[in-house]
Design a protein around this motif. Structure first.
Motif, PDB file in Angstrom:
ATOM      1  N   ILE A  34      13.649   1.170   0.923  1.00 41.86           N
ATOM      2  CA  ILE A  34      14.648   2.234   0.757  1.00 41.86           C
ATOM      3  C   ILE A  34      15.661   1.873  -0.345  1.00 41.86           C
ATOM      4  O   ILE A  34      16.130   0.730  -0.406  1.00 41.86           O
ATOM      5  CB  ILE A  34      15.380   2.485   2.091  1.00 41.86           C
ATOM      6  N   SER A  35      15.958   2.855  -1.178  1.00 41.99           N
ATOM      7  CA  SER A  35      16.973   2.765  -2.254  1.00 41.99           C
ATOM      8  C   SER A  35      16.562   1.926  -3.458  1.00 41.99           C
ATOM      9  O   SER A  35      17.325   1.843  -4.421  1.00 41.99           O
ATOM     10  CB  SER A  35      18.330   2.224  -1.739  1.00 41.99           C
ATOM     11  N   THR A  36      15.396   1.282  -3.415  1.00 43.63           N
ATOM     12  CA  THR A  36      15.074   0.336  -4.496  1.00 43.63           C
ATOM     13  C   THR A  36      14.321   0.967  -5.665  1.00 43.63           C
ATOM     14  O   THR A  36      13.970   0.273  -6.618  1.00 43.63           O
ATOM     15  CB  THR A  36      14.229  -0.848  -3.974  1.00 43.63           C
ATOM     16  N   GLY A  37      14.077   2.279  -5.581  1.00 42.80           N
ATOM     17  CA  GLY A  37      13.421   2.969  -6.693  1.00 42.80           C
ATOM     18  C   GLY A  37      14.478   3.607  -7.571  1.00 42.80           C
ATOM     19  O   GLY A  37      15.297   2.911  -8.195  1.00 42.80           O
ATOM     20  N   VAL A  38      14.493   4.935  -7.580  1.00 43.43           N
ATOM     21  CA  VAL A  38      15.445   5.691  -8.404  1.00 43.43           C
ATOM     22  C   VAL A  38      16.891   5.335  -8.052  1.00 43.43           C
ATOM     23  O   VAL A  38      17.768   5.357  -8.921  1.00 43.43           O
ATOM     24  CB  VAL A  38      15.186   7.208  -8.213  1.00 43.43           C
ATOM     25  N   TYR A  39      17.163   4.963  -6.804  1.00 45.03           N
ATOM     26  CA  TYR A  39      18.540   4.682  -6.391  1.00 45.03           C
ATOM     27  C   TYR A  39      19.026   3.293  -6.822  1.00 45.03           C
ATOM     28  O   TYR A  39      20.192   2.956  -6.644  1.00 45.03           O
ATOM     29  CB  TYR A  39      18.713   4.869  -4.882  1.00 45.03           C
ATOM     30  N   GLY A  40      18.112   2.483  -7.373  1.00 47.69           N
ATOM     31  CA  GLY A  40      18.526   1.292  -8.118  1.00 47.69           C
ATOM     32  C   GLY A  40      18.982   0.068  -7.350  1.00 47.69           C
ATOM     33  O   GLY A  40      19.552  -0.854  -7.943  1.00 47.69           O
ATOM     34  N   GLY A  54       0.811  -1.211   0.000  1.00 44.72           N
ATOM     35  CA  GLY A  54       0.000   0.000   0.000  1.00 44.72           C
ATOM     36  C   GLY A  54       0.843   1.258   0.000  1.00 44.72           C
ATOM     37  O   GLY A  54       2.058   1.209  -0.207  1.00 44.72           O
ATOM     38  N   ASP A  55       0.151   2.357   0.240  1.00 49.86           N
ATOM     39  CA  ASP A  55       0.762   3.691   0.224  1.00 49.86           C
ATOM     40  C   ASP A  55       1.139   4.054   1.659  1.00 49.86           C
ATOM     41  O   ASP A  55       0.262   4.166   2.522  1.00 49.86           O
ATOM     42  CB  ASP A  55      -0.281   4.666  -0.348  1.00 49.86           C
ATOM     43  N   ILE A  56       2.408   4.239   1.898  1.00 48.18           N
ATOM     44  CA  ILE A  56       2.904   4.466   3.263  1.00 48.18           C
ATOM     45  C   ILE A  56       2.321   5.736   3.882  1.00 48.18           C
ATOM     46  O   ILE A  56       2.219   5.834   5.104  1.00 48.18           O
ATOM     47  CB  ILE A  56       4.460   4.475   3.261  1.00 48.18           C
ATOM     48  N   THR A  57       1.913   6.684   3.051  1.00 47.73           N
ATOM     49  CA  THR A  57       1.403   7.960   3.593  1.00 47.73           C
ATOM     50  C   THR A  57       0.054   7.790   4.287  1.00 47.73           C
ATOM     51  O   THR A  57      -0.400   8.694   4.972  1.00 47.73           O
ATOM     52  CB  THR A  57       1.254   9.038   2.497  1.00 47.73           C
ATOM     53  N   GLY A  77       9.220   9.949  -6.104  1.00 43.17           N
ATOM     54  CA  GLY A  77       8.921   8.674  -5.450  1.00 43.17           C
ATOM     55  C   GLY A  77       8.222   8.848  -4.116  1.00 43.17           C
ATOM     56  O   GLY A  77       7.353   9.703  -3.943  1.00 43.17           O
ATOM     57  N   VAL A  78       8.630   8.031  -3.169  1.00 45.08           N
ATOM     58  CA  VAL A  78       7.970   8.027  -1.861  1.00 45.08           C
ATOM     59  C   VAL A  78       8.208   9.366  -1.135  1.00 45.08           C
ATOM     60  O   VAL A  78       7.338   9.844  -0.396  1.00 45.08           O
ATOM     61  CB  VAL A  78       8.434   6.792  -1.040  1.00 45.08           C
ATOM     62  N   ASP A  79       9.342   9.964  -1.373  1.00 41.06           N
ATOM     63  CA  ASP A  79       9.681  11.268  -0.780  1.00 41.06           C
ATOM     64  C   ASP A  79       8.644  12.320  -1.187  1.00 41.06           C
ATOM     65  O   ASP A  79       8.092  13.042  -0.341  1.00 41.06           O
ATOM     66  CB  ASP A  79      11.085  11.651  -1.262  1.00 41.06           C
TER      67      ASP A  79
HETATM   68  P1  ADP Z   1      15.024   5.773  -3.619  1.00 45.54           P
HETATM   69  O1  ADP Z   1      15.476   7.088  -4.190  1.00 45.54           O
HETATM   70  O2  ADP Z   1      15.532   5.559  -2.188  1.00 45.54           O
HETATM   71  O3  ADP Z   1      15.294   4.620  -4.518  1.00 45.54           O
HETATM   72  P2  ADP Z   1      12.172   5.870  -4.371  1.00 45.54           P
HETATM   73  O4  ADP Z   1      11.135   6.741  -3.761  1.00 45.54           O
HETATM   74  O5  ADP Z   1      12.531   6.106  -5.812  1.00 45.54           O
HETATM   75  O6  ADP Z   1      13.451   5.973  -3.392  1.00 45.54           O
HETATM   76  O7  ADP Z   1      11.736   4.357  -4.218  1.00 45.54           O
HETATM   77  C1  ADP Z   1      11.786   3.652  -3.015  1.00 45.54           C
HETATM   78  C2  ADP Z   1      10.639   2.701  -2.909  1.00 45.54           C
HETATM   79  O8  ADP Z   1       9.461   3.426  -2.522  1.00 45.54           O
HETATM   80  C3  ADP Z   1      10.253   1.965  -4.198  1.00 45.54           C
HETATM   81  O9  ADP Z   1      10.134   0.588  -3.866  1.00 45.54           O
HETATM   82  C4  ADP Z   1       8.875   2.515  -4.556  1.00 45.54           C
HETATM   83  O10 ADP Z   1       8.078   1.497  -5.124  1.00 45.54           O
HETATM   84  C5  ADP Z   1       8.357   2.885  -3.194  1.00 45.54           C
HETATM   85  N1  ADP Z   1       7.272   3.893  -3.113  1.00 45.54           N
HETATM   86  C6  ADP Z   1       6.997   4.940  -3.919  1.00 45.54           C
HETATM   87  N2  ADP Z   1       5.919   5.616  -3.489  1.00 45.54           N
HETATM   88  C7  ADP Z   1       5.483   4.972  -2.354  1.00 45.54           C
HETATM   89  C8  ADP Z   1       4.398   5.144  -1.430  1.00 45.54           C
HETATM   90  N3  ADP Z   1       3.552   6.162  -1.549  1.00 45.54           N
HETATM   91  N4  ADP Z   1       4.283   4.268  -0.397  1.00 45.54           N
HETATM   92  C9  ADP Z   1       5.145   3.239  -0.251  1.00 45.54           C
HETATM   93  N5  ADP Z   1       6.185   3.018  -1.072  1.00 45.54           N
HETATM   94  C10 ADP Z   1       6.351   3.860  -2.112  1.00 45.54           C
END
Ligand code: ADP
Length: 173
Positions: free
Chosen positions: A120-126, A7-10, A30-32
């Protein structure tokens, strides 16, 4: 206790959610981005007040900082900065482990009884999700030996949730 959800962490009403932030801590993608949008402008203002440890760096990679959650259901946001993945041979595993350890310590210091992490780190940070999830679970389990706190792994993607599920099952849970 460890819980895995998709789900959505927010949206989570936990004591603290962890943000995969960047070093300047003023929002991003992303999540930030999702956390900053949901928490509102006050989160940005609170992050601005976190002192810089060097120009443009409020939170070095592997460390964590805490702010209130403002409009979020969560009481706190713990901002941590994961490593950018290169090949796993440049200190990435140690830095990622430090993110989990330092975030958990900060949650406990602030009286949190529940804390939710994104991947953590698994999105844009690869960072490859399988390797990252192993580190996340290992660090949570180590922390839980000495602390009573609920650790939630909140995966946006069902595939990520499955990977955590397999790891926890493998550990007899
Ligand atoms: P990073 O730069 O640390 O890689 P990202 O935000 O690009 O961070 O991705 C980190 C993870 O957060 C990914 O697995 C992505 O699927 C997940 N993510 C993005 N949006 C949300 C959200 N609203 N709630 C939970 N996880 C999310």
């Amino acid at each position: 206790m460890i819980k895995i959800i998709q789900g959505d962490i927010t949206t989570l009403a936990v004591d603290a959610i962890v943000n995969a932030a960047n070093q300047v801590m003023l929002g991003g993608g992303g999540v930030d981005g999702a956390i900053h949008r949901a928490a509102g402008r006050e989160l940005y203002e609170a992050c601005l007040k976190v002192p810089e440890v060097q120009p443009g760096v409020r939170c070095p990679t592997g460390e964590a900082r805490i702010t209130p959650g403002f409009n979020l259901p969560a009481k706190f946001v713990i901002h941590t900065v994961g490593p950018v993945y290169r090949d796993g041979q440049h200190g990435e595993p140690e830095k990622l482990a430090a993110c989990y350890r330092n975030s958990l310590a900060l949650a406990a210091e602030n009286g949190c009884k529940s804390v939710a992490f994104p991947c953590i780190s698994t999105g844009v940070y690869g960072y490859p999700i399988g390797d990252a999830a192993k580190i996340a679970v290992r660090e949570a389990e180590a922390f839980l030996k000495t602390h009573d706190i609920e650790v939630v792994f909140c995966c946006l993607l069902s595939g990520d949730k499955k990977i955590y599920g397999q790891l926890l099952k493998g550990n007899g849970k």
